[in-house]
Write a protein that holds these residues in place. Structure first.
Motif, PDB file in Angstrom:
ATOM      1  N   ARG A 132       0.895  -1.138   0.006  1.00 13.40           N
ATOM      2  CA  ARG A 132      -0.083   0.056  -0.082  1.00 13.40           C
ATOM      3  C   ARG A 132       0.853   1.213  -0.080  1.00 13.40           C
ATOM      4  O   ARG A 132       1.519   1.505   1.142  1.00 13.40           O
ATOM      5  CB  ARG A 132      -0.928  -0.152   1.175  1.00 13.40           C
ATOM      6  CG  ARG A 132      -1.897  -1.184   1.359  1.00 13.40           C
ATOM      7  CD  ARG A 132      -2.505  -1.083   2.615  1.00 13.40           C
ATOM      8  NE  ARG A 132      -1.838  -1.425   3.755  1.00 13.40           N
ATOM      9  CZ  ARG A 132      -1.411  -2.520   4.124  1.00 13.40           C
ATOM     10  NH1 ARG A 132      -1.479  -3.526   3.462  1.00 13.40           N
ATOM     11  NH2 ARG A 132      -0.663  -2.694   5.276  1.00 13.40           N
ATOM     12  N   GLN A 161       3.752  -4.347 -11.135  1.00  8.05           N
ATOM     13  CA  GLN A 161       3.565  -4.897  -9.775  1.00  8.05           C
ATOM     14  C   GLN A 161       2.560  -5.517  -9.193  1.00  8.05           C
ATOM     15  O   GLN A 161       1.968  -5.619  -8.204  1.00  8.05           O
ATOM     16  CB  GLN A 161       4.178  -3.893  -8.908  1.00  8.05           C
ATOM     17  CG  GLN A 161       5.488  -3.071  -8.864  1.00  8.05           C
ATOM     18  CD  GLN A 161       6.625  -4.240  -8.740  1.00  8.05           C
ATOM     19  OE1 GLN A 161       6.540  -4.980  -7.816  1.00  8.05           O
ATOM     20  NE2 GLN A 161       7.431  -4.534  -9.808  1.00  8.05           N
ATOM     21  N   LEU A 220      -0.301  -3.526  -9.038  1.00  4.69           N
ATOM     22  CA  LEU A 220      -1.111  -2.782  -8.037  1.00  4.69           C
ATOM     23  C   LEU A 220      -2.278  -2.102  -8.866  1.00  4.69           C
ATOM     24  O   LEU A 220      -2.015  -1.685  -9.931  1.00  4.69           O
ATOM     25  CB  LEU A 220      -0.042  -1.585  -7.362  1.00  4.69           C
ATOM     26  CG  LEU A 220       1.324  -2.071  -6.745  1.00  4.69           C
ATOM     27  CD1 LEU A 220       2.044  -1.147  -6.176  1.00  4.69           C
ATOM     28  CD2 LEU A 220       0.770  -3.035  -5.378  1.00  4.69           C
ATOM     29  N   ASP A 260      -5.984  -3.082  -0.086  1.00  7.26           N
ATOM     30  CA  ASP A 260      -4.583  -3.642  -0.251  1.00  7.26           C
ATOM     31  C   ASP A 260      -4.235  -3.393  -1.818  1.00  7.26           C
ATOM     32  O   ASP A 260      -5.229  -3.307  -2.451  1.00  7.26           O
ATOM     33  CB  ASP A 260      -4.344  -4.824   0.317  1.00  7.26           C
ATOM     34  CG  ASP A 260      -2.899  -5.110   0.710  1.00  7.26           C
ATOM     35  OD1 ASP A 260      -1.980  -4.214   0.373  1.00  7.26           O
ATOM     36  OD2 ASP A 260      -2.604  -6.056   1.362  1.00  7.26           O
ATOM     37  N   HIS A 261      -2.818  -3.592  -2.004  1.00 10.54           N
ATOM     38  CA  HIS A 261      -2.185  -3.604  -3.394  1.00 10.54           C
ATOM     39  C   HIS A 261      -2.926  -2.577  -4.211  1.00 10.54           C
ATOM     40  O   HIS A 261      -3.620  -2.753  -5.228  1.00 10.54           O
ATOM     41  CB  HIS A 261      -3.046  -4.934  -4.107  1.00 10.54           C
ATOM     42  CG  HIS A 261      -2.694  -6.168  -3.394  1.00 10.54           C
ATOM     43  ND1 HIS A 261      -1.491  -6.768  -3.010  1.00 10.54           N
ATOM     44  CD2 HIS A 261      -3.647  -7.149  -2.741  1.00 10.54           C
ATOM     45  CE1 HIS A 261      -1.336  -7.704  -2.285  1.00 10.54           C
ATOM     46  NE2 HIS A 261      -2.967  -8.272  -1.965  1.00 10.54           N
TER      47      HIS A 261
END
Ligand code: ADP
Length: 214
Positions: free
Chosen positions: A2, A24, A26, A78-79
Protein backbone atom coordinates in the motif's frame (compact mmCIF):
# COMPACT_ATOMS: atom_id res chain seq x y z
CA UNK A 1 1.61 -3.34 -0.82
CA UNK A 2 0.00 0.00 0.00
CA UNK A 3 1.85 3.05 -1.23
CA UNK A 4 1.20 6.64 -2.24
CA UNK A 5 3.00 8.64 -4.89
CA UNK A 6 3.46 12.22 -3.86
CA UNK A 7 4.74 15.36 -5.57
CA UNK A 8 3.84 18.52 -7.44
CA UNK A 9 1.64 18.38 -10.54
CA UNK A 10 3.77 17.19 -13.44
CA UNK A 11 6.40 15.25 -11.50
CA UNK A 12 5.23 12.06 -13.21
CA UNK A 13 3.02 10.51 -10.54
CA UNK A 14 0.43 9.37 -13.07
CA UNK A 15 2.90 7.75 -15.50
CA UNK A 16 4.85 6.06 -12.73
CA UNK A 17 1.70 4.82 -11.01
CA UNK A 18 0.59 3.31 -14.34
CA UNK A 19 3.99 1.54 -14.62
CA UNK A 20 3.69 0.26 -11.06
CA UNK A 21 0.20 -1.05 -11.67
CA UNK A 22 1.31 -2.86 -14.83
CA UNK A 23 4.54 -4.31 -13.41
CA UNK A 24 3.68 -4.87 -9.78
CA UNK A 25 0.00 -5.74 -10.02
CA UNK A 26 -1.03 -2.76 -7.92
CA UNK A 27 -4.32 -0.96 -8.51
CA UNK A 28 -3.69 2.61 -9.66
CA UNK A 29 -6.03 4.89 -7.72
CA UNK A 30 -5.87 8.42 -9.08
CA UNK A 31 -8.36 10.93 -7.72
CA UNK A 32 -7.63 13.14 -10.76
CA UNK A 33 -8.57 10.33 -13.18
CA UNK A 34 -11.70 9.48 -11.14
CA UNK A 35 -12.74 13.15 -11.07
CA UNK A 36 -12.21 13.60 -14.82
CA UNK A 37 -14.29 10.52 -15.49
CA UNK A 38 -17.08 11.85 -13.21
CA UNK A 39 -16.85 15.11 -15.11
CA UNK A 40 -17.27 13.39 -18.48
CA UNK A 41 -20.21 11.33 -17.28
CA UNK A 42 -21.97 14.53 -16.17
CA UNK A 43 -22.66 13.18 -12.67
CA UNK A 44 -23.44 15.57 -9.79
CA UNK A 45 -19.95 15.00 -8.40
CA UNK A 46 -18.45 15.79 -11.81
CA UNK A 47 -20.48 18.99 -12.19
CA UNK A 48 -19.46 20.18 -8.72
CA UNK A 49 -15.78 19.24 -9.20
CA UNK A 50 -15.54 20.94 -12.60
CA UNK A 51 -15.84 24.43 -11.08
CA UNK A 52 -12.70 23.86 -9.03
CA UNK A 53 -10.71 21.89 -11.60
CA UNK A 54 -11.28 24.48 -14.34
CA UNK A 55 -10.00 27.09 -11.91
CA UNK A 56 -6.91 24.98 -10.99
CA UNK A 57 -8.06 24.74 -7.37
CA UNK A 58 -8.40 21.68 -5.20
CA UNK A 59 -11.81 20.05 -5.25
CA UNK A 60 -13.44 20.17 -1.76
CA UNK A 61 -11.98 17.40 0.36
CA UNK A 62 -15.28 15.74 1.30
CA UNK A 63 -15.92 14.95 -2.39
CA UNK A 64 -12.47 13.46 -3.02
CA UNK A 65 -12.51 11.58 0.25
CA UNK A 66 -15.58 9.56 -0.75
CA UNK A 67 -14.13 8.76 -4.17
CA UNK A 68 -10.78 7.63 -2.76
CA UNK A 69 -12.36 5.54 0.01
CA UNK A 70 -14.72 3.86 -2.46
CA UNK A 71 -11.80 2.93 -4.72
CA UNK A 72 -9.72 1.58 -1.82
CA UNK A 73 -12.70 -0.42 -0.56
CA UNK A 74 -13.28 -1.90 -4.03
CA UNK A 75 -9.67 -3.04 -3.87
CA UNK A 76 -10.10 -4.70 -0.47
CA UNK A 77 -7.77 -2.18 1.28
CA UNK A 78 -4.57 -3.55 -0.27
CA UNK A 79 -2.39 -3.75 -3.39
CA UNK A 80 -2.83 -0.15 -4.43
CA UNK A 81 -0.82 2.88 -5.40
CA UNK A 82 -2.47 6.20 -4.60
CA UNK A 83 -1.82 9.04 -7.01
CA UNK A 84 -2.97 12.54 -6.08
CA UNK A 85 -4.51 11.56 -2.75
CA UNK A 86 -3.99 12.76 -0.08
CA UNK A 87 -3.31 16.34 -1.11
CA UNK A 88 -3.89 18.18 2.17
CA UNK A 89 -3.15 17.45 5.82
CA UNK A 90 -6.89 17.02 6.37
CA UNK A 91 -7.07 14.37 3.63
CA UNK A 92 -4.02 12.61 5.09
CA UNK A 93 -5.72 12.45 8.48
CA UNK A 94 -8.89 11.03 6.93
CA UNK A 95 -6.88 8.47 5.01
CA UNK A 96 -4.95 7.37 8.04
CA UNK A 97 -8.16 7.02 10.06
CA UNK A 98 -9.87 5.09 7.26
CA UNK A 99 -6.96 2.72 6.63
CA UNK A 100 -6.35 2.07 10.31
CA UNK A 101 -10.01 1.07 10.73
CA UNK A 102 -9.22 -1.64 8.20
CA UNK A 103 -5.79 -2.47 9.63
CA UNK A 104 -4.20 -1.48 6.36
CA UNK A 105 -1.92 1.49 7.06
CA UNK A 106 0.10 3.07 4.26
CA UNK A 107 3.54 1.47 4.05
CA UNK A 108 5.39 4.16 2.15
CA UNK A 109 4.91 7.58 0.55
CA UNK A 110 7.21 8.21 -2.41
CA UNK A 111 8.00 11.87 -2.94
CA UNK A 112 8.94 12.39 -6.58
CA UNK A 113 11.21 15.41 -6.80
CA UNK A 114 11.50 17.49 -9.99
CA UNK A 115 12.37 21.19 -10.40
CA UNK A 116 9.60 23.65 -11.32
CA UNK A 117 11.38 24.50 -14.57
CA UNK A 118 11.19 20.89 -15.76
CA UNK A 119 7.60 20.57 -14.52
CA UNK A 120 6.44 23.53 -16.61
CA UNK A 121 8.10 22.02 -19.71
CA UNK A 122 6.51 18.65 -19.11
CA UNK A 123 2.98 19.87 -18.40
CA UNK A 124 2.78 22.14 -21.42
CA UNK A 125 3.70 19.16 -23.64
CA UNK A 126 1.40 16.71 -21.87
CA UNK A 127 -1.56 15.14 -23.64
CA UNK A 128 -4.00 12.66 -22.17
CA UNK A 129 -6.15 9.84 -23.54
CA UNK A 130 -9.66 10.92 -22.70
CA UNK A 131 -10.91 7.38 -21.99
CA UNK A 132 -8.00 5.53 -20.39
CA UNK A 133 -6.42 8.53 -18.65
CA UNK A 134 -3.00 7.50 -20.01
CA UNK A 135 -0.56 10.39 -20.24
CA UNK A 136 1.60 11.18 -23.25
CA UNK A 137 4.32 13.74 -23.90
CA UNK A 138 4.48 15.25 -27.38
CA UNK A 139 8.26 14.85 -27.56
CA UNK A 140 9.26 11.96 -25.28
CA UNK A 141 6.19 9.72 -25.39
CA UNK A 142 3.99 10.69 -28.33
CA UNK A 143 0.60 8.98 -28.64
CA UNK A 144 0.88 5.88 -30.90
CA UNK A 145 -0.28 6.44 -34.46
CA UNK A 146 -3.20 3.96 -34.23
CA UNK A 147 -5.08 6.04 -31.66
CA UNK A 148 -7.98 8.26 -32.79
CA UNK A 149 -6.52 11.80 -32.46
CA UNK A 150 -9.84 13.09 -31.15
CA UNK A 151 -9.34 10.97 -28.03
CA UNK A 152 -6.03 12.67 -27.26
CA UNK A 153 -6.62 16.00 -25.58
CA UNK A 154 -4.76 18.70 -23.73
CA UNK A 155 -6.17 19.13 -20.25
CA UNK A 156 -7.52 22.63 -19.60
CA UNK A 157 -5.42 22.77 -16.47
CA UNK A 158 -2.27 22.11 -18.52
CA UNK A 159 -2.57 25.45 -20.29
CA UNK A 160 0.31 27.77 -19.27
CA UNK A 161 -1.63 30.16 -17.00
CA UNK A 162 -3.16 27.21 -15.12
CA UNK A 163 0.17 25.45 -14.57
CA UNK A 164 1.53 28.28 -12.41
CA UNK A 165 -1.69 28.43 -10.38
CA UNK A 166 -1.52 24.68 -9.73
CA UNK A 167 2.10 24.94 -8.61
CA UNK A 168 1.08 27.67 -6.17
CA UNK A 169 -1.79 25.57 -4.85
CA UNK A 170 0.61 22.64 -4.45
CA UNK A 171 3.13 24.76 -2.54
CA UNK A 172 0.54 26.14 -0.16
CA UNK A 173 -1.80 23.22 0.44
CA UNK A 174 0.03 20.02 -0.46
CA UNK A 175 3.72 20.57 0.25
CA UNK A 176 3.13 20.65 4.05
CA UNK A 177 2.52 16.90 3.74
CA UNK A 178 6.26 16.38 3.23
CA UNK A 179 6.96 17.18 6.88
CA UNK A 180 3.78 15.42 7.97
CA UNK A 181 4.90 12.12 6.42
CA UNK A 182 8.57 12.62 7.36
CA UNK A 183 7.48 12.87 10.98
CA UNK A 184 5.73 9.55 10.58
CA UNK A 185 8.82 8.00 8.94
CA UNK A 186 6.80 7.13 5.89
CA UNK A 187 8.30 9.45 3.31
CA UNK A 188 11.10 8.60 0.90
CA UNK A 189 12.43 10.94 -1.74
CA UNK A 190 13.07 9.80 -5.28
CA UNK A 191 14.69 11.86 -8.01
CA UNK A 192 11.99 12.18 -10.70
CA UNK A 193 14.32 13.39 -13.47
CA UNK A 194 15.35 10.91 -16.15
CA UNK A 195 13.70 8.43 -18.48
CA UNK A 196 10.43 6.76 -17.40
CA UNK A 197 12.35 3.50 -17.00
CA UNK A 198 15.11 5.05 -14.84
CA UNK A 199 12.63 6.71 -12.52
CA UNK A 200 10.58 3.53 -12.34
CA UNK A 201 13.68 1.52 -11.37
CA UNK A 202 14.54 4.09 -8.68
CA UNK A 203 11.03 3.92 -7.25
CA UNK A 204 11.07 0.13 -7.17
CA UNK A 205 14.42 -0.15 -5.43
CA UNK A 206 13.40 2.58 -2.98
CA UNK A 207 10.14 0.94 -1.97
CA UNK A 208 11.68 -2.50 -1.63
CA UNK A 209 14.61 -1.16 0.44
CA UNK A 210 12.17 0.79 2.54
CA UNK A 211 9.95 -2.27 3.10
CA UNK A 212 13.01 -4.37 3.99
CA UNK A 213 14.17 -1.83 6.59
CA UNK A 214 10.80 -1.79 8.39
P1 ADP B 1 -1.98 16.82 -11.29
O1 ADP B 1 -1.31 15.96 -10.26
O2 ADP B 1 -1.21 16.87 -12.54
O3 ADP B 1 -2.42 18.15 -10.76
P2 ADP B 1 -4.43 15.28 -11.11
O4 ADP B 1 -4.97 14.54 -12.26
O5 ADP B 1 -3.90 14.52 -9.95
O6 ADP B 1 -3.32 16.20 -11.76
O7 ADP B 1 -5.51 16.31 -10.56
C1 ADP B 1 -6.23 17.19 -11.39
C2 ADP B 1 -7.15 18.09 -10.56
O8 ADP B 1 -8.11 17.26 -9.85
C3 ADP B 1 -6.46 18.88 -9.45
O9 ADP B 1 -5.92 20.09 -9.92
C4 ADP B 1 -7.63 19.10 -8.48
O10 ADP B 1 -8.50 20.11 -8.92
C5 ADP B 1 -8.37 17.79 -8.56
N1 ADP B 1 -7.92 16.82 -7.53
C6 ADP B 1 -7.29 15.63 -7.74
N2 ADP B 1 -7.00 15.02 -6.58
C7 ADP B 1 -7.46 15.84 -5.60
C8 ADP B 1 -7.44 15.79 -4.18
N3 ADP B 1 -6.90 14.77 -3.51
N4 ADP B 1 -8.00 16.82 -3.50
C9 ADP B 1 -8.57 17.85 -4.13
N5 ADP B 1 -8.59 17.98 -5.47
C10 ADP B 1 -8.05 17.00 -6.20
Amino acid sequence: MRIALFGAPGVGKGSQATFLSQNQGLEHISTGVILRSALRSGSDVGIEAKKYMDDSQLVPGHIVRVLAEEAITRNHYDHFVLDGYPRTIEQAEWLSEFLSEHEAMLQCVVNLVVSNEIIVGRLSQRRVHIETGENFHLEYKPPPSGIDPELIIQRKDDLPESIFRRLEVYQKQTHPLVDYYKDKNLMVEVDGVGTFEDVHARILSTIYNFAASE
